[in-house]
Design an enzyme around this catalytic site. Structure first.
Site, PDB file in Angstrom:
ATOM      1  N   THR A  14       0.805  -1.247   0.008  1.00 52.59           N
ATOM      2  CA  THR A  14      -0.105   0.117   0.008  1.00 52.59           C
ATOM      3  C   THR A  14       0.793   1.248   0.220  1.00 52.59           C
ATOM      4  OG1 THR A  14      -1.607  -1.329   1.503  1.00 52.59           O
ATOM      5  CG2 THR A  14      -1.734   1.123   1.208  1.00 52.59           C
ATOM      6  N   ILE A  15       1.831   1.344   0.770  1.00 56.20           N
ATOM      7  CA  ILE A  15       2.686   2.412   0.856  1.00 56.20           C
ATOM      8  C   ILE A  15       3.458   2.800  -0.489  1.00 56.20           C
ATOM      9  CG2 ILE A  15       4.909   3.317   2.006  1.00 56.20           C
ATOM     10  CD1 ILE A  15       4.089   1.557   4.475  1.00 56.20           C
ATOM     11  N   LYS A  62      -5.608  -2.421  -0.848  1.00 49.28           N
ATOM     12  CA  LYS A  62      -6.563  -2.243   0.256  1.00 49.28           C
ATOM     13  C   LYS A  62      -8.016  -1.367  -0.065  1.00 49.28           C
ATOM     14  CE  LYS A  62      -3.441  -3.052   4.094  1.00 49.28           C
ATOM     15  NZ  LYS A  62      -1.954  -3.047   3.185  1.00 49.28           N
ATOM     16  N   ASP A 107     -13.822   1.136  -1.411  1.00 47.65           N
ATOM     17  CA  ASP A 107     -15.018   1.574  -2.335  1.00 47.65           C
ATOM     18  C   ASP A 107     -14.472   1.507  -3.756  1.00 47.65           C
ATOM     19  OD1 ASP A 107     -17.451   2.380  -2.897  1.00 47.65           O
ATOM     20  OD2 ASP A 107     -17.053   4.644  -2.426  1.00 47.65           O
ATOM     21  N   ALA A 108     -15.170   1.820  -4.814  1.00 48.39           N
ATOM     22  CA  ALA A 108     -15.044   2.069  -6.045  1.00 48.39           C
ATOM     23  C   ALA A 108     -14.244   0.702  -6.644  1.00 48.39           C
ATOM     24  CB  ALA A 108     -14.134   3.146  -6.302  1.00 48.39           C
ATOM     25  N   LEU A 146     -10.939   0.551  -9.315  1.00 44.71           N
ATOM     26  CA  LEU A 146      -9.638   0.459  -8.977  1.00 44.71           C
ATOM     27  C   LEU A 146      -8.978  -1.076  -9.275  1.00 44.71           C
ATOM     28  CD1 LEU A 146     -10.228   1.945  -5.223  1.00 44.71           C
ATOM     29  CD2 LEU A 146      -8.725   2.678  -6.945  1.00 44.71           C
ATOM     30  N   GLU A 168      -8.488  -8.282   3.082  1.00 45.46           N
ATOM     31  CA  GLU A 168      -7.555  -7.910   4.205  1.00 45.46           C
ATOM     32  C   GLU A 168      -8.380  -7.922   5.585  1.00 45.46           C
ATOM     33  OE1 GLU A 168      -4.561  -6.884   4.761  1.00 45.46           O
ATOM     34  OE2 GLU A 168      -3.461  -6.515   2.819  1.00 45.46           O
ATOM     35  N   HIS A 202      -4.025 -10.422   8.985  1.00 44.61           N
ATOM     36  CA  HIS A 202      -3.187  -8.944   9.141  1.00 44.61           C
ATOM     37  C   HIS A 202      -3.088  -8.699  10.581  1.00 44.61           C
ATOM     38  CE1 HIS A 202      -1.478  -6.042   6.175  1.00 44.61           C
ATOM     39  NE2 HIS A 202      -0.906  -5.960   7.658  1.00 44.61           N
ATOM     40  N   ARG A 240       0.917  -3.061  11.031  1.00 44.61           N
ATOM     41  CA  ARG A 240       2.168  -2.631  11.587  1.00 44.61           C
ATOM     42  C   ARG A 240       1.957  -1.733  12.836  1.00 44.61           C
ATOM     43  NH1 ARG A 240       6.198   0.575   7.895  1.00 44.61           N
ATOM     44  NH2 ARG A 240       5.946  -1.100   6.362  1.00 44.61           N
TER      45      ARG A 240
HETATM   46  C1  5RP Z   1       1.021  -3.105   5.725  1.00 48.39           C
HETATM   47  C2  5RP Z   1       1.109  -4.289   4.869  1.00 48.39           C
HETATM   48  C3  5RP Z   1       2.670  -4.753   4.921  1.00 48.39           C
HETATM   49  O1  5RP Z   1       3.021  -4.902   3.435  1.00 48.39           O
HETATM   50  C4  5RP Z   1       2.667  -6.144   5.477  1.00 48.39           C
HETATM   51  O2  5RP Z   1       2.018  -6.664   6.675  1.00 48.39           O
HETATM   52  C5  5RP Z   1       4.270  -6.759   5.319  1.00 48.39           C
HETATM   53  O3  5RP Z   1       4.868  -5.910   6.250  1.00 48.39           O
HETATM   54  P1  5RP Z   1       5.906  -6.299   7.375  1.00 48.39           P
HETATM   55  O4  5RP Z   1       6.236  -7.910   7.177  1.00 48.39           O
HETATM   56  O5  5RP Z   1       6.831  -5.284   7.347  1.00 48.39           O
HETATM   57  O6  5RP Z   1       5.220  -6.066   8.562  1.00 48.39           O
HETATM   58  O7  5RP Z   1       0.309  -4.790   4.005  1.00 48.39           O
HETATM   59  O8  5RP Z   1      -0.465  -2.728   5.910  1.00 48.39           O
END
Ligand code: 5RP
Length: 215
Positions: free
Chosen positions: A35-36, A63, A66-67, A71, A111, A135, A138
């Site tokens: 995403t970043i 991630k 909407d739309a 996307l 996600e 997930h 972070r």
């Molecule tokens: C953050 C992510 C990261 O790309 C994914 O979790 C991997 O990151 P890391 O291993 O550095 O924690 O989707 O939203």
């Protein structure tokens, strides 16, 4: 099946991301534009990754909330294999994105952040969405959130519903042991590969650990 290894490219500039790709592309199964990176450099990242890794699974981690159709067109027309949609998105958004994915022989990945229910998960499976990403964000990790037995129980329950799970969020080779009883499709690692002195060696360490734990 043995879990795959996915690198998440979360750099804020293309040059830095491509330096990592150059080092690890033969050491991972899946390459993700995180995403970043997508926000920093735009959808052209997917086109570039597709050109550099023509045979690899490429994930566009937008991630989407909407739309979904618009996307997904951006992601799949550029060469993505999978695109992520956040679990809070309405089913209508997921279905619009899935239509585009289907037309490209691609897939949508949900996600799993924050609030979702097994009823939601059953509705995704019923709609033909097969994949989800479990997930630990972070920010949650940075605030001290670990992996709990409740997480592992939820992962098992999702697998029982027929969901193919990728697992991410600060995973390291040592932490993979935690998931040894989970039927994971892939482990997604970003910083534990990119931010090391030798990213290829770090990716190999993941692969060796996966091979040891999932024989
Ligand atoms: C953050 C992510 C990261 O790309 C994914 O979790 C991997 O990151 P890391 O291993 O550095 O924690 O989707 O939203």
């Amino acid at each position: 099946m043995r879990p795959l290894l996915q690198i998440a490219l979360d750099q804020t500039d293309l040059i830095s991301a491509l330096k990592v790709v150059d080092k690890i592309k033969d050491h991972v199964d899946i390459v993700e534009a995180g995403t970043i990176l997508c926000v920093s450099e735009g959808i052209r990242v997917i086109r570039i990754l597709r050109a550099l890794c023509p045979k690899k699974i490429i994930v566009c981690d937008l991630k989407v909330a909407d739309a979904g159709e618009v996307l997904a067109r951006q992601a799949f027309d550029a060469g993505a294999t999978f695109m992520t949609v956040v679990c809070a998105a309405p089913l209508a958004t997921m279905l619009k994105a899935k239509e585009v994915a289907d037309a490209h022989q691609g897939e949508i990945q949900v996600e799993l952040f924050g609030n979702w229910t097994f009823e939601d998960a059953a509705s995704w499976v019923k709609a033909g969405i097969r994949q989800a990403i479990y997930h630990r964000g972070r920010d949650a990790q940075a605030s001290g959130q670990g992996w709990s037995q409740a997480d592992l129980d939820k992962m098992k329950k999702l697998s029982d519903l027929g969901v193919e799970l990728s697992i991410t969020g600060g995973v390291t080779p040592d932490s993979l042991e935690t998931f040894r009883d989970i039927n994971a499709k892939a482990f997604i690692a970003g910083r534990a590969i990119s931010d090391t002195p030798d990213p290829a060696a770090s990716a190999d360490e993941f692969r060796q650990q996966i091979a040891r734990l999932w024989k």
